[in-house]
Design a protein around this motif. Sequence first.
Motif, PDB file in Angstrom:
ATOM      1  N   ALA A 107      -7.435  -1.739  -1.256  1.00 36.81           N
ATOM      2  CA  ALA A 107      -5.976  -1.591  -1.302  1.00 36.81           C
ATOM      3  C   ALA A 107      -5.591  -0.386  -2.158  1.00 36.81           C
ATOM      4  O   ALA A 107      -6.142  -0.181  -3.240  1.00 36.81           O
ATOM      5  N   LEU A 108      -4.635   0.400  -1.689  1.00 32.94           N
ATOM      6  CA  LEU A 108      -4.142   1.531  -2.465  1.00 32.94           C
ATOM      7  C   LEU A 108      -3.246   1.051  -3.604  1.00 32.94           C
ATOM      8  O   LEU A 108      -3.236   1.637  -4.686  1.00 32.94           O
ATOM      9  N   ARG A 109      -2.498  -0.009  -3.351  1.00 34.50           N
ATOM     10  CA  ARG A 109      -1.624  -0.577  -4.389  1.00 34.50           C
ATOM     11  C   ARG A 109      -1.821  -2.094  -4.437  1.00 34.50           C
ATOM     12  O   ARG A 109      -0.990  -2.869  -3.956  1.00 34.50           O
ATOM     13  N   PRO A 110      -2.949  -2.532  -4.996  1.00 31.91           N
ATOM     14  CA  PRO A 110      -3.267  -3.973  -4.993  1.00 31.91           C
ATOM     15  C   PRO A 110      -2.242  -4.825  -5.730  1.00 31.91           C
ATOM     16  O   PRO A 110      -2.151  -6.032  -5.484  1.00 31.91           O
ATOM     17  N   GLU A 111      -1.469  -4.206  -6.620  1.00 30.43           N
ATOM     18  CA  GLU A 111      -0.445  -4.973  -7.346  1.00 30.43           C
ATOM     19  C   GLU A 111       0.640  -5.497  -6.418  1.00 30.43           C
ATOM     20  O   GLU A 111       1.426  -6.379  -6.798  1.00 30.43           O
ATOM     21  N   ASN A 112       0.689  -4.979  -5.187  1.00 28.65           N
ATOM     22  CA  ASN A 112       1.676  -5.453  -4.205  1.00 28.65           C
ATOM     23  C   ASN A 112       1.114  -6.529  -3.276  1.00 28.65           C
ATOM     24  O   ASN A 112       1.809  -7.000  -2.379  1.00 28.65           O
ATOM     25  N   PHE A 113      -0.150  -6.900  -3.477  1.00 29.11           N
ATOM     26  CA  PHE A 113      -0.817  -7.846  -2.582  1.00 29.11           C
ATOM     27  C   PHE A 113      -0.807  -9.260  -3.160  1.00 29.11           C
ATOM     28  O   PHE A 113      -1.125  -9.464  -4.337  1.00 29.11           O
ATOM     29  N   VAL A 114      -0.462 -10.227  -2.318  1.00 31.21           N
ATOM     30  CA  VAL A 114      -0.581 -11.652  -2.661  1.00 31.21           C
ATOM     31  C   VAL A 114      -1.494 -12.291  -1.617  1.00 31.21           C
ATOM     32  O   VAL A 114      -1.226 -12.220  -0.412  1.00 31.21           O
ATOM     33  N   PRO A 138      -5.020  -6.257 -10.234  1.00 31.27           N
ATOM     34  CA  PRO A 138      -3.637  -6.740 -10.322  1.00 31.27           C
ATOM     35  C   PRO A 138      -3.140  -7.500  -9.094  1.00 31.27           C
ATOM     36  O   PRO A 138      -1.971  -7.857  -9.035  1.00 31.27           O
ATOM     37  N   ALA A 139      -4.000  -7.711  -8.101  1.00 32.37           N
ATOM     38  CA  ALA A 139      -3.584  -8.534  -6.966  1.00 32.37           C
ATOM     39  C   ALA A 139      -3.342  -9.965  -7.448  1.00 32.37           C
ATOM     40  O   ALA A 139      -3.919 -10.408  -8.452  1.00 32.37           O
ATOM     41  N   ILE A 140      -2.501 -10.690  -6.714  1.00 38.13           N
ATOM     42  CA  ILE A 140      -2.158 -12.076  -7.076  1.00 38.13           C
ATOM     43  C   ILE A 140      -2.877 -13.018  -6.116  1.00 38.13           C
ATOM     44  O   ILE A 140      -2.765 -12.883  -4.889  1.00 38.13           O
ATOM     45  N   ILE A 141      -3.634 -13.962  -6.672  1.00 39.51           N
ATOM     46  CA  ILE A 141      -4.415 -14.904  -5.867  1.00 39.51           C
ATOM     47  C   ILE A 141      -3.882 -16.313  -6.087  1.00 39.51           C
ATOM     48  O   ILE A 141      -3.748 -16.770  -7.233  1.00 39.51           O
ATOM     49  N   GLU A 142      -3.563 -16.988  -4.998  1.00 41.65           N
ATOM     50  CA  GLU A 142      -3.202 -18.405  -5.053  1.00 41.65           C
ATOM     51  C   GLU A 142      -4.302 -19.211  -4.380  1.00 41.65           C
ATOM     52  O   GLU A 142      -4.764 -18.863  -3.301  1.00 41.65           O
TER      53      GLU A 142
END
Length: 410
Positions: A107-114, A138-142
Amino acid sequence: MRQSRSDAKAFALRLREMVILLEQRTRTAKIQEYLYRHVASSSIPKQMHCLALKLANEHSNNAAARLQLPSAELVPALVDNSYFHFVLASDNVLAASVVATSLVKNALRPENFVLHIITDRKTYAPMQAWFSLHPLAPAIIEVKALHQFDWLSKGKIPVLEAMEKDKRVRSQFRGGSSALVANNTEKPQVIAAKLQALSPKYNSLMNHIRIHLPELFPSLNKIVFLDDDIVIQTDLSPLWDIDMNGKVNGAAETCRGEDTFVMSKRFKSYLNFSHPLIAKNFDPNECAWAYGMNIFDLEAWRKTNISLTYYHWLEENLKSDLSLWQLGTLPPGLIAFHGHVHVIDPFWHMLGLGYQDNTTLADAERAGVIHFNGRAKPWLDIAFPQLRPLWAKYIDFSDKFIKGCHIRAS
């Protein structure tokens, strides 16, 4: 003269006996091949079983393996449509870790990934432990188990009822694989189909979860659904820029392409057009599409009768003793999403890495997403050795859980 005729007759009888014997041996060999394939693809490798047990034990004994995923301050992101939302349904911790790692690392901007990981009750503790101890910030994992969703407790769930009926129908294959193989009358292809029917995945809710996405994620407008046998090799955020033209399901077609073995699938490849109900309603030559990496416009979906259509045809198939289509969830999906599919570029979904080895490493490396659909999953011993490194590169083989269970790169 009489002696010559007698010799010719004896020779013909002997030849006939030899042909029958060869046919019997060929049949036996073919059935054994089907049985070995069934066992190899259906069994859980001991290393994977070990990993689940070690992680479950860690979950019990280590508070750091029981973190809330995501943390409380990130929970609002789970329903925030400004993020890119991905959904993965899996009961395989190692496979899920590869999908998640490959998604975030590319991902280029993993902080935007959930990434929403859905699992079953028995796998929840190992899955939570893995992602608690192996964060992908910084990706968000549920991580969430099916029983934790409200929809399961709200009255009747049609697909659950259909699965229960399906289980009863398939229980007619008494004695399991041994009894099927011992059958001396049925054709090898019929025995192969019945062996396939015994596979646990065909009666797993994990396999039907896609049809419930609008109910599972009522606040989300669009998601990308990922199977656990894929590897992501590029940034997937451009998928949100694709204009779906009002369609519900963005999917790769499987009826045209350079690989004629993989890309030759039409409705007749999955549906039984000898059945009048299928023949009356569908075109056998209509192009099929693939599950594995799909863009779902949930807003558009909620305005359709796709889910009701899916339930209806599951019921029709049960009434027909499972004779309307081959096993799996793609055939009823082809029917339910009929007219609601937007074709996406095949770059986003390269298929066939799990059932044929004609794919070159160079071709696979050029694809955005590769899919090990088929029996030869990359975590099994029967995986194609030249393709497995594309999957294995996302595993840290120095990790204590991986090393402790003797999971190796090859």
